[in-house]
Design a protein around this motif. Structure first.
Motif, PDB file in Angstrom:
ATOM      1  N   ALA A   1       0.963  -1.177   0.282  1.00 16.27           N
ATOM      2  CA  ALA A   1       0.492   0.090  -0.074  1.00 16.27           C
ATOM      3  C   ALA A   1       0.842   1.192   0.043  1.00 16.27           C
ATOM      4  O   ALA A   1       0.824   2.024   0.471  1.00 16.27           O
ATOM      5  CB  ALA A   1      -1.198   0.163   1.073  1.00 16.27           C
TER       6      ALA A   1
ATOM      7  N   LEU B   1       2.111   4.498  -0.085  1.00 18.82           N
ATOM      8  CA  LEU B   1       0.996   5.888  -0.424  1.00 18.82           C
ATOM      9  C   LEU B   1      -0.608   5.653  -0.864  1.00 18.82           C
ATOM     10  O   LEU B   1      -0.361   4.440  -0.129  1.00 18.82           O
ATOM     11  CB  LEU B   1       1.500   7.172  -1.330  1.00 18.82           C
TER      12      LEU B   1
ATOM     13  N   ALA C   1      -5.393   0.849   6.886  1.00 19.59           N
ATOM     14  CA  ALA C   1      -4.626   1.283   7.996  1.00 19.59           C
ATOM     15  C   ALA C   1      -4.720   2.603   8.956  1.00 19.59           C
ATOM     16  O   ALA C   1      -4.687   2.272   9.772  1.00 19.59           O
ATOM     17  CB  ALA C   1      -3.281   0.131   7.236  1.00 19.59           C
TER      18      ALA C   1
ATOM     19  N   LYS D   1     -17.517  -0.049  -0.572  1.00 16.00           N
ATOM     20  CA  LYS D   1     -17.966  -0.767  -1.231  1.00 16.00           C
ATOM     21  C   LYS D   1     -19.472   0.401   0.243  1.00 16.00           C
ATOM     22  O   LYS D   1     -20.690   0.091  -0.177  1.00 16.00           O
ATOM     23  CB  LYS D   1     -18.154  -1.419  -0.616  1.00 16.00           C
TER      24      LYS D   1
ATOM     25  N   LYS E   1     -13.105  -3.625  10.390  1.00 17.06           N
ATOM     26  CA  LYS E   1     -14.446  -2.642  10.014  1.00 17.06           C
ATOM     27  C   LYS E   1     -14.934  -3.123  11.055  1.00 17.06           C
ATOM     28  O   LYS E   1     -15.777  -1.912  11.685  1.00 17.06           O
ATOM     29  CB  LYS E   1     -14.367  -3.306   8.576  1.00 17.06           C
TER      30      LYS E   1
ATOM     31  N   ASN F   1      -2.065   9.872  -0.453  1.00 14.40           N
ATOM     32  CA  ASN F   1      -0.975  10.787  -1.029  1.00 14.40           C
ATOM     33  C   ASN F   1      -1.460  10.151  -1.673  1.00 14.40           C
ATOM     34  O   ASN F   1      -1.556   8.958  -2.378  1.00 14.40           O
ATOM     35  CB  ASN F   1      -0.075  10.875   0.021  1.00 14.40           C
TER      36      ASN F   1
ATOM     37  N   VAL G   1      -1.633  17.428   7.231  1.00 15.12           N
ATOM     38  CA  VAL G   1      -1.770  16.591   8.045  1.00 15.12           C
ATOM     39  C   VAL G   1      -0.946  14.903   7.301  1.00 15.12           C
ATOM     40  O   VAL G   1      -1.276  14.818   6.838  1.00 15.12           O
ATOM     41  CB  VAL G   1      -3.103  16.434   8.545  1.00 15.12           C
TER      42      VAL G   1
ATOM     43  N   ASN H   1       2.056  12.116   8.562  1.00 15.90           N
ATOM     44  CA  ASN H   1       2.493  11.066   8.993  1.00 15.90           C
ATOM     45  C   ASN H   1       4.348  11.527   9.589  1.00 15.90           C
ATOM     46  O   ASN H   1       5.065  11.325  10.625  1.00 15.90           O
ATOM     47  CB  ASN H   1       2.794  10.208   9.354  1.00 15.90           C
TER      48      ASN H   1
HETATM   49  N1  LIG Z   1      -1.326  11.700   5.643  1.00 10.96           N
HETATM   50  C1  LIG Z   1      -0.504  10.887   6.132  1.00 10.96           C
HETATM   51  O1  LIG Z   1       0.184  10.647   6.279  1.00 10.96           O
HETATM   52  C2  LIG Z   1      -1.376   9.304   5.177  1.00 10.96           C
HETATM   53  C3  LIG Z   1      -2.284   9.031   4.320  1.00 10.96           C
HETATM   54  N2  LIG Z   1      -2.077   7.845   4.312  1.00 10.96           N
HETATM   55  C4  LIG Z   1      -3.255   7.962   2.461  1.00 10.96           C
HETATM   56  O2  LIG Z   1      -3.711   7.106   2.933  1.00 10.96           O
HETATM   57  C5  LIG Z   1      -4.917   6.136   1.598  1.00 10.96           C
HETATM   58  C6  LIG Z   1      -5.206   5.148   2.392  1.00 10.96           C
HETATM   59  O3  LIG Z   1      -3.381   3.919   2.810  1.00 10.96           O
HETATM   60  P1  LIG Z   1      -3.277   2.682   3.839  1.00 10.96           P
HETATM   61  O4  LIG Z   1      -4.315   3.201   4.691  1.00 10.96           O
HETATM   62  O5  LIG Z   1      -1.930   2.568   4.518  1.00 10.96           O
HETATM   63  O6  LIG Z   1      -3.912   1.964   3.041  1.00 10.96           O
HETATM   64  P2  LIG Z   1      -4.695   0.608   2.751  1.00 10.96           P
HETATM   65  O7  LIG Z   1      -4.135  -0.568   1.791  1.00 10.96           O
HETATM   66  O8  LIG Z   1      -4.058   0.020   4.025  1.00 10.96           O
HETATM   67  O9  LIG Z   1      -6.053   0.887   2.863  1.00 10.96           O
HETATM   68  C7  LIG Z   1      -6.917   1.970   1.819  1.00 10.96           C
HETATM   69  C8  LIG Z   1      -8.615   1.707   2.381  1.00 10.96           C
HETATM   70  O10 LIG Z   1      -8.956   2.987   1.458  1.00 10.96           O
HETATM   71  C9  LIG Z   1      -9.961   2.210   1.175  1.00 10.96           C
HETATM   72  N3  LIG Z   1     -10.487   3.174  -0.273  1.00 10.96           N
HETATM   73  C10 LIG Z   1      -9.925   3.054  -1.659  1.00 10.96           C
HETATM   74  N4  LIG Z   1      -9.884   3.480  -2.347  1.00 10.96           N
HETATM   75  C11 LIG Z   1     -11.845   4.466  -2.149  1.00 10.96           C
HETATM   76  C12 LIG Z   1     -12.905   4.657  -2.139  1.00 10.96           C
HETATM   77  N5  LIG Z   1     -12.036   5.771  -4.275  1.00 10.96           N
HETATM   78  N6  LIG Z   1     -13.490   5.360  -1.783  1.00 10.96           N
HETATM   79  C13 LIG Z   1     -13.902   4.782  -0.261  1.00 10.96           C
HETATM   80  N7  LIG Z   1     -12.911   3.703   0.390  1.00 10.96           N
HETATM   81  C14 LIG Z   1     -11.844   3.621  -0.382  1.00 10.96           C
HETATM   82  C15 LIG Z   1     -10.099   0.814   0.546  1.00 10.96           C
HETATM   83  O11 LIG Z   1     -11.328   0.127   0.700  1.00 10.96           O
HETATM   84  P3  LIG Z   1     -11.703  -1.626   1.206  1.00 10.96           P
HETATM   85  O12 LIG Z   1     -11.147  -1.401   2.031  1.00 10.96           O
HETATM   86  O13 LIG Z   1     -12.496  -1.164   0.119  1.00 10.96           O
HETATM   87  O14 LIG Z   1     -10.207  -2.105  -0.008  1.00 10.96           O
HETATM   88  C16 LIG Z   1      -9.311   0.484   2.264  1.00 10.96           C
HETATM   89  O15 LIG Z   1      -9.625   0.923   3.254  1.00 10.96           O
HETATM   90  C17 LIG Z   1      -4.163   6.597   0.844  1.00 10.96           C
HETATM   91  O16 LIG Z   1      -4.007   7.772  -0.097  1.00 10.96           O
HETATM   92  C18 LIG Z   1      -1.978   6.959   2.040  1.00 10.96           C
HETATM   93  O17 LIG Z   1      -1.586   7.679   1.332  1.00 10.96           O
HETATM   94  C19 LIG Z   1      -1.648   7.294   4.824  1.00 10.96           C
HETATM   95  C20 LIG Z   1      -0.539   7.073   5.463  1.00 10.96           C
HETATM   96  C21 LIG Z   1      -0.226   8.345   6.431  1.00 10.96           C
END
Ligand SMILES: NC(=O)C1=CN([C@@H]2O[C@H](COP(=O)(O)OP(=O)(O)OC[C@H]3O[C@@H](n4cnc5c(N)ncnc54)[C@H](OP(=O)(O)O)[C@@H]3O)[C@@H](O)[C@H]2O)C=CC1
Ligand SMILES: CC(=O)C(=O)O
Ligand SMILES: [Mg+2]
Length: 761
Positions: A85, A87, A207, A232, A247, A297, A327, A329
């Motif tokens: 995953a 970014l 995450a 979903k 979840k 990101n 915002v 990390n």
């Molecule tokens: N600003 C910051 O400091 C940080 C930002 N992030 C950003 O957060 C995002 C997620 O990262 P991370 O949690 O590590 O990744 P994960 O892969 O763990 O989680 C992604 C989640 O996003 C959901 N998702 C993806 N696309 C969509 C959409 N179009 N609509 C709704 N839900 C969606 C997925 O849904 P499903 O469960 O259904 O697959 C999943 O639950 C990334 O863009 C990352 O860059 C992450 C860490 C730090």
């Protein structure tokens, strides 16, 4: 790649080509390993490697805790990913994640002096990943997991925490949660909301999202008011499609099914999902003064421009550094690990995370120093909708966050090496950020014990006011601002500076009862130098440098700082009309250059254009004296283009002559020359001259002339990445320092502290 348009941004973005060039230029990638011990001699080799290395090996075998004393373990963190995953780019594999992981390692070093190495583990299998990492504990003081997709990341982190006795911290979960929570605390305060009644929708249930929601709930946010969505739609009680236990723990009773429905009337949006997931229609349907943290990101769920286009009452944050309110990390992981490593914490628990979030939130409410204003390209931010969280370059983070984390670790019993003196720890932390701090630390400490009255001659300048406040706030003594009170108060009001605090005194030269005494004093000095009484009256009434210098000369202040509005030599001439050299001394300028952990004093960087041999010898004595006062044992190199007679030339003769003069004077410090700069600064080159009397590389460099002094210090600063303080004025009978016209407020405070220190602590 980030977009290349530059609409309404606080900082310019970057192009794809720039990003590729940045990574490929010079040594490919972003980090290198460099040794901390000299490997110059056979003896060094014997100590570092066989046979010497056997001794710490045995010590560690006997007592594992000594690994923190004899190896890098205590300051070393592994950044580990499998690239599932990266970014918000998705699963692009372990190798592709390497630029991000190298980046995180560099940020650890840059922001918190934590050494770090990236490890990319090429498997998507949870068991294989855990088995690969679990045995790496002896190498590291902590493990930072990064960009591992949910739900694998939850299992991996949980299992590693169980089997490893060092902190295992999945940054995308907890780092993000800490920063988002800090931003949320402030955004709620600014919009008059609280944790109990605010309605929040989080898009993304991976995450980062799950951890954010868990942390704010642990901090008291009402769980019933939080709706989580994923690809979903809404995660409601009873949903079966695309679910997992993490979840389910946040599923709510609701008949809303889509993100659009969930957001109707919502107060807060957290985006931890993907680019463009939030539409303008959804934003329009949110409550008044909505709070929108679009944290995906590199491209957020919605851009600040898009929000601004449709409503003007929103507080918007993103994960990017080219918009206000980042915002991300990066504001957390370097400092959280710093605090955890420093107390040898066995884990990073909720109390430590909450402490970090609260410390971050409070910092945003404090007045902002110059270094931070610079990060905003000169627009000094003030706590408000465009500034709810400090920026990563905020120099205060390094002392504020680790200390909060370390304290929480101690209070919750996970610190294996508690810190007893927290104020000493705060100083050590500042010293980590900037090598200058360790040199200045001693000065500040001594001044605090014997505070001094310093006159800030250009008191109407905003930077002088800010510096005066900082001087008084740091308990260094009384800051006397010289200028017209009304003007100062107007400026202070406009800039949000509070002059009505203890330790600040305002003196208006025109209204001062001391004008007569200063005029008489100065007239006595200047009457035989072509000045009429009324010329002197004019100097005292109209010129703040003269007034301030007379204050110091006649004991109404202990020291003075100036320099913002006049060039160095003009300010020095002003001061010299009022204050002489100390008897038996010569006034010179010494610059302190700090580079790669080394400190060198360079002289004369301010006064003598083409010093004679006699003057060079004086400069050496003055500079060595300053080195001693700063706590160094001086080793003075008399520099030239030649070394010990080769190549011969008239200019080097003056330097050779100066060495002979020092011989005759029987000075009590090490000196030698003439020598070239590489001989002075490189032990191996110096060893080619076994007769050289310096016992090690030089820490005081006496330049043959002003031009070489000025050129070399400026080159060090611009090309060598050195931080240069000064020139500091040395040899005056009273304590005066002249800052450069481009000085920031932190430079001026340093100058004021040095003036106070020289005033006789
Ligand atoms: N600003 C910051 O400091 C940080 C930002 N992030 C950003 O957060 C995002 C997620 O990262 P991370 O949690 O590590 O990744 P994960 O892969 O763990 O989680 C992604 C989640 O996003 C959901 N998702 C993806 N696309 C969509 C959409 N179009 N609509 C709704 N839900 C969606 C997925 O849904 P499903 O469960 O259904 O697959 C999943 O639950 C990334 O863009 C990352 O860059 C992450 C860490 C730090
Ligand atoms: C910032 C970060 O860690 C991420 O976007 O994954
Ligand atoms: Mg990440």
């Amino acid at each position: 790649m980030p977009a290349t348009d530059k609409t309404d941004r606080t900082m310019t973005s970057v192009t794809a080509q720039e990003a590729l060039d940045f990574h490929s230029q010079g040594r490919p990638g972003k980090l290198e390993i460099s040794p901390t011990k000299s490997m110059a001699t056979q003896r060094d080799l014997s100590l570092a490697y066989s046979p010497g290395v056997a001794v710490p090996v045995k010590a560690i075998a006997e007592d594992p805790a000594t690994a923190y004393d004899y190896t890098t373990r205590g300051n070393m963190v592994a950044v580990i990913s499998n690239g599932t995953a990266i970014l918000g780019l998705g699963n692009l594999g372990a190798l592709a994640s390497k630029p991000v992981m190298e980046g995180k390692s560099v940020l650890f070093k840059r922001f918190a002096d934590v050494d770090s190495i990236d490890l990319e583990v090429d498997t998507e299998n949870v068991d294989e990943f855990v088995n690969c990492v679990r045995f790496l504990g002896p190498s590291f003081g902590g493990i930072n997991l990064e960009d591992i997709r949910a739900p694998d990341c939850f299992i991996i982190e949980q299992r590693l925490r169980e089997v490893m006795d060092i902190p295992v911290f999945h940054d995308d979960q907890h780092g993000t949660a800490i920063i988002a929570a800090a931003g949320l605390i402030n955004a709620l305060a600014l919009t008059g909301r609280d944790f109990k009644t605010t309605r929040l929708v989080c898009n993304g249930a991976g995450a980062a999202a799950i951890a954010c929601v868990e942390l704010i709930k642990a901090m008291g946010f009402n769980g019933e008011n939080v709706i989580l969505c994923d690809t979903k739609g809404v995660i409601y009680k009873g949903r079966t499609d695309g679910m997992n236990q993490w979840k389910s723990a946040h599923a709510v009773d609701t008949d809303r099914r889509t993100l659009t429905e969930a957001l109707e009337g919502a107060d807060v949006f957290f985006g931890l999902s993907a680019k463009g997931a939030l539409s303008t229609e959804m934003v329009l349907s949110m409550a008044p003064k909505p709070i929108i943290f679009a944290m995906a990101n590199p491209d957020p769920e919605i851009t600040p421009e898009e929000v601004a286009h449709i409503r003007d009452d929103a507080i918007v944050a993103t994960g990017r550094s080219d918009y206000p309110n980042q915002v991300n990390n990066v504001l957390g992981f370097p400092y959280i690990f710093r605090g955890a490593l420093d107390v040898r914490a066995s884990t990073i628990n909720d109390a430590m995370k909450i402490a970090a979030a609260e410390a971050l939130a409070s910092l945003a409410k404090e007045d902002v120093p110059d270094d931070v204003a610079a990060a905003y390209q000169g627009n000094r931010p003030r706590f408000g909708p465009q500034y709810i969280i400090p920026v990563p370059f905020d120099p205060r983070l390094i002392s504020a966050i680790p200390i909060a984390v370390a304290k929480a670790a101690m209070e919750t019993g996970v610190a294996r090496k508690p810190i007893t003196d927290l104020s000493d720890y705060a100083q050590q932390l500042s010293a980590r950020r900037d090598p200058i701090a360790s040199t200045l630390q001693r000065i500040y400490e001594r001044v605090r014990r014997q505070p001094k009255r310093i006159v800030f001659a250009e008191g109407e300048e905003v930077q002088m006011m800010r510096s005066a406040i900082a001087y008084a706030n740091q308990a260094l003594g009384t800051a006397i601002l010289l200028g017209r009170e009304e003007q100062m108060r107007e400026t202070a009001e406009r800039e949000g500076i509070d002059l009505n605090r203890a330790g600040i005194q305002i003196v208006n030269a025109r209204l001062s009862k001391r004008v007569g005494a200063y005029t008489d004093f100065l007239y006595a000095r200047l009457q035989r130098k072509g000045y009429l009484f009324r010329d002197v009256q004019r100097l005292i009434n109209n010129d703040r440098n003269h007034f301030a210098a007379c204050m110091v000369a006649l004991g109404d202040a202990d020291g003075m700082v100036t320099g913002l509005t006049r060039n160095y030599s003009t300010a020095l001439e002003d001061v010299r009309r009022c204050i002489d050299a100390k008897p038996g001394h010569r006034v010179i300028g010494v610059s302190i250059a700090l580079c790669r952990g080394r400190t060198v004093l360079v002289a004369d960087t301010a006064v003598h254009d083409m010093p004679t041999a006699e003057e060079l010898a004086d400069i050496a004595e003055e500079a060595a004296g300053l080195a001693k006062r700063l706590g160094y044992v001086p080793r003075v190199a008399m520099l030239a283009y030649s070394t010990f007679g080769h190549p011969s030339g008239e200019r080097s003769e003056r330097v050779r002559e100066a060495v002979k003069i020092l011989d005759k004077r029987r000075v009590d410090f090490e000196y030698d020359g003439e020598m070239a700069a590489d001989v002075a600064l490189n032990q191996r080159v110096m060893e080619q001259y076994p007769f050289c009397r310096l016992s090690g590389t030089a820490n005081v460099l006496v330049m043959p002339a002003f031009h070489s002094a000025s050129i070399s210090t400026k080159m060090l600063q611009e090309l060598g990445g050195s931080t240069v303080i000064g020139p500091l004025l040395v040899g005056l009978d009273k304590s005066v320092q002249i800052a450069s016209m481009s000085a920031k407020d932190s430079d001026i405070v340093n100058m004021a502290a040095i003036a106070a220190y020289n005033a006789g602590t």
